[in-house]
Write an enzyme that holds these catalytic residues in place. Structure first.
Site, mmCIF file in Angstrom:
data_model
loop_
_atom_site.group_PDB
_atom_site.id
_atom_site.type_symbol
_atom_site.label_atom_id
_atom_site.label_comp_id
_atom_site.label_asym_id
_atom_site.label_seq_id
_atom_site.Cartn_x
_atom_site.Cartn_y
_atom_site.Cartn_z
ATOM 1 C CD1 TRP A 101 25.022 -12.304 11.009
ATOM 2 C CD2 TRP A 101 24.650 -14.106 12.599
ATOM 3 N NE1 TRP A 101 25.968 -13.574 10.609
ATOM 4 C CE2 TRP A 101 25.904 -14.669 11.658
ATOM 5 C CE3 TRP A 101 24.343 -15.088 13.649
ATOM 6 C CZ2 TRP A 101 26.502 -15.835 11.898
ATOM 7 C CZ3 TRP A 101 24.874 -16.080 13.493
ATOM 8 C CH2 TRP A 101 25.966 -16.626 12.603
ATOM 9 C CG ASP A 171 25.233 -8.729 17.341
ATOM 10 O OD1 ASP A 171 26.650 -8.595 17.296
ATOM 11 O OD2 ASP A 171 24.990 -9.853 16.742
ATOM 12 C CE LYS A 195 31.621 -12.100 13.447
ATOM 13 N NZ LYS A 195 31.749 -12.776 12.240
#
Lengths: 359, 359
Positions: A101, A171, A195
């Site tokens: 990511w 992030d 999430k």
């Protein structure tokens, strides 16, 4: 009955929250309408939004000079929004590479500026975090970007880099709200919802107010953080139902005892799982113990020929979505806030039994 | 009990759909998980997405050379995405101004190209559509943009302009799926979900495949129509739950008899309401009868001093969200597909009784 769902996201939500959503689905607070059907400009939704922000601020102790944005865009939209809003005429930014990511953010960042990869664990095959001593930060960078929990690779920062005066942008998607964080150490925190927050279709931004400036010319109007703050996250119709569910999750966390309890449970659940994996000669993990994620736990069978059998037998015990990411294969157990300790016990019991049977 | 909810959007949804969502909320098809908790890459959600697209294609008879995108962005994001994707190096585009929403698209379009306002009803105070004879189209335009139903002003096109070879781009947000449309007359159709499709947090694009090209340099990656088509609307995690509900709405429309039945009911419901408003000397409407929207019906009391009394009394009869847009004042009844005929009867009865009492 409810299964134990180990999906990395969209992920399991607290049963208590889903039950409340179910009860109020056609008739919210006796109004005769669903939250999905409320005008976003009406007093009812305005209260839902204000309550969600207030609860989030309380959970994370967000200082007053930080603003919260409920974004319709997913976390990955911020890979563009961050350079568009934060470069402010500078040409360089620092990025830390620690897995899939963070690398995607780098690729996208390169379209806007000269990316300095200040640290990378690529040579370590993403199995350990680069220690802070190795970071080569650029004092002229507009910001430093990193991802504090790599959902696919299973790495997690349990420390915060000190990058001086350059704004630190993180992030936090896949471990957001799993522990307290000193918000004032960051310029900006962002996280996708699916999430630890709620359903997919929402991301959250927490940004220090001095970073709210006119973005680069040509920035699509919905991607302007400053304008979104001025419009109270309502430059266009926000995803109202998703925000409502997120707000119910915040209230659920408060009722559990807040982030301290989430933190303790994350520790307990992940230790239980890693201990089981470590003492086995039948399963293997790849991440260096100090850098292991408490949220996303990838593991493999020594012999992948049994992978499909494993998944089938797990499913027959209502242990779902354990398949690893398509890039890494094997398995991954994501154990976010909403995964009960009992779910991890059930998984551990299954791991042991599967090993006894096939090991 | 369920109220009658006249919100312009987020708007009322079919009770039957909400009941199904409620029933399956914690346990979708006996899997022990909510749709909100399903991985978007798993076979279950892939089937949900494929079914939603198939049903939409059937309802609108979408030709094979048109592609469907489920966008996480709202309809207003397309004001940027359209020029970014469709200008293709040209510098000019035609826009038709017919009210608030088409004007917003113009404002945003001006940031990317030279906008030619080929027709406008501004001098008519947005009370009638500009007749096609007045349109001054530019044969060198990259596209022609218009809004076929103005949600705030209450205007609706019941004709499709013939713009020759220039791609016709239409914002159909607030009357999408209320009638059949010959898709092949358009280069691109887009619509926000929160009127006739489902909850807020989604928009749909139907685009002719020859218009799928590499967008302008610097386009944020999620705003690239071509890439979204290639990724099957999954460049990032899509709003899975919202797409599921949209799919259930498509199935509900099919069970009702398809767009022909939606069309007939829209005609019936809007006639009932306009007839009541027209024969009264107590209420007034402003739009020229031929151009009146069948979905969004703004009206006023001759004497606005009674506005708050009207809203209070309506609410006490479970007739909700009738307040007009903040820019126009007065009232607005939005009667989308999901508003039952009985709801319009209840509104008409109330209008007549209120007039008898206060008129």
């Amino acid at each position: 009955m409810r299964a134990y769902n180990f999906s990395a996201g969209p992920a399991t939500l607290p049963t208590e929250v889903l039950t409340q959503v179910q009860e109020e689905l056609l008739d919210w607070r006796g109004k005769g309408v669903s939250v999905m059907e409320l005008s976003h400009r009406g007093p009812e939704f305005m209260e839902i939004l204000a309550t969600a922000e207030r609860d989030l601020r309380a959970l994370l102790a967000i200082p007053d000079h930080y603003r919260v944005i409920f974004c319709q865009e997913g976390a990955s939209a911020h890979w563009d929004m961050i350079p568009l809003n934060l470069l402010q005429g500078r040409s360089r930014a620092d990025y830390i590479e620690t897995g899939y990511w963070s690398y995607r953010a780098i690729e996208e960042g390169r379209r806007y500026c000269q990316v300095n990869i200040a640290a990378s664990n690529r040579r370590d095959k993403f199995c350990a975090l680069p220690s802070f001593e190795e970071w080569r930060l650029d004092p002229g960078a507009a910001y430093v970007h990193y991802c504090s929990n790599e959902t696919i690779d299973g790495l997690e920062f349990n420390w915060i880099p000190d990058v001086g005066k350059v704004p630190l942008v993180v992030d936090m998607s896949s471990h957001f709200l799993s522990r307290s964080v000193p918000v004032e150490r960051f310029g900006m925190i962002y996280a996708g919802a699916q999430k630890n927050i709620g359903p997919a279709g929402l991301s959250l931004v927490i940004i220090r107010d001095d970073l709210l400036r006119t973005p680069a010319p040509g920035t699509p109007f919905l991607m302007d953080y400053h304008a979104q703050v001025l419009a109270n996250s309502m430059l266009n119709t926000p995803p109202t139902f998703t925000i409502w569910v997120a707000g119910l999750v915040f209230q659920w966390i408060k009722r559990q005892g807040g982030l301290e309890v989430m933190d303790r449970q994350a520790q307990q659940k992940s230790e239980l799982l890693y201990t089981t994996l470590d003492r086995s000669g039948f399963y293997r993990t790849t991440v260096k113990p100090a850098d292991r994620s408490r949220m996303n736990i990838p593991f493999h069978l020594l012999d992948p020929v049994l992978d499909e059998v494993f998944l089938r037998e797990a499913e027959s015990r209502h242990l779902l979505q354990l398949r690893g990411h398509r890039m890494s294969g094997g398995f991954r157990a994501s154990i976010y806030n909403a995964m009960p300790v009992a779910g991890v016990h059930a998984l551990v019991d299954f791991l042991e039994e599967f090993e006894r049977h096939y090991g």
